[in-house]
Design an enzyme around this catalytic site. Sequence first.
Site, PDB file in Angstrom:
ATOM      1  N   GLY A   1       0.718  -1.337  -0.086  1.00 48.05           N
ATOM      2  CA  GLY A   1       0.022  -0.096  -0.053  1.00 48.05           C
ATOM      3  C   GLY A   1       0.635   1.112   0.188  1.00 48.05           C
ATOM      4  O   GLY A   1       0.463   2.258  -0.646  1.00 48.05           O
ATOM      5  N   CYS A   2       1.980   1.251   0.851  1.00 49.15           N
ATOM      6  CA  CYS A   2       2.792   2.349   0.894  1.00 49.15           C
ATOM      7  C   CYS A   2       3.640   2.558  -0.352  1.00 49.15           C
ATOM      8  O   CYS A   2       3.740   3.686  -0.879  1.00 49.15           O
ATOM      9  CB  CYS A   2       3.754   2.284   1.956  1.00 49.15           C
ATOM     10  N   THR A   3       4.056   1.492  -1.022  1.00 46.94           N
ATOM     11  CA  THR A   3       4.723   1.670  -2.324  1.00 46.94           C
ATOM     12  C   THR A   3       3.707   2.276  -3.263  1.00 46.94           C
ATOM     13  O   THR A   3       3.924   3.309  -4.076  1.00 46.94           O
ATOM     14  CB  THR A   3       5.304   0.340  -2.830  1.00 46.94           C
TER      15      THR A   3
ATOM     16  N   ALA B   1       3.150   6.120  -2.734  1.00 48.94           N
ATOM     17  CA  ALA B   1       4.249   6.949  -2.993  1.00 48.94           C
ATOM     18  C   ALA B   1       4.327   6.842  -4.555  1.00 48.94           C
ATOM     19  O   ALA B   1       4.683   7.912  -5.262  1.00 48.94           O
ATOM     20  CB  ALA B   1       5.637   6.168  -2.755  1.00 48.94           C
TER      21      ALA B   1
END
Length: 154
Positions: free
Chosen positions: A44-46, A49
Amino acid sequence: MSALTEGSAAPDFELQGAQGPVKLADFAGKPLVVYFYPKDDTSGCTKEAQEFTALAAEFAQAGVALLGVSKDSVASHAKFTAKYDLAVPLASDPEGTMIEAYGAWVEKNMYGRKYMGIDRSTFLIGADGKLARIWRKVRVPGHAAEVLRAAQSL
């Protein structure tokens, strides 16, 4: 847990980024998007970003700076940035001081286990240093585009 509201002053901060110290004063007179995310190099964080990176030129064109913040180290951020060719500066808040000031350190619940963690949240800070928009419990798909639209309307 601070109860930040739209229109209130953005809490001050000074963190370490890959290019050195990053502080709120660096963005005086310029809108800034700060997004908090749980962990470098997780799915999710990738995606988040990458979505902000894909729109980085449009944010820049609108005169809006971007900053991603997590508890990961500066070295972890550098690796994450290089691996995915990210165009968003990332800052490290290992103590969680800024994360707490923005109310993004919350109790989470996974499979019945309660623990403290970072609430995926985004703050649009106006050129006047006040919070123009706040997004909590962010769902990643389409979020960066929604933030860009809000930033362009400032």
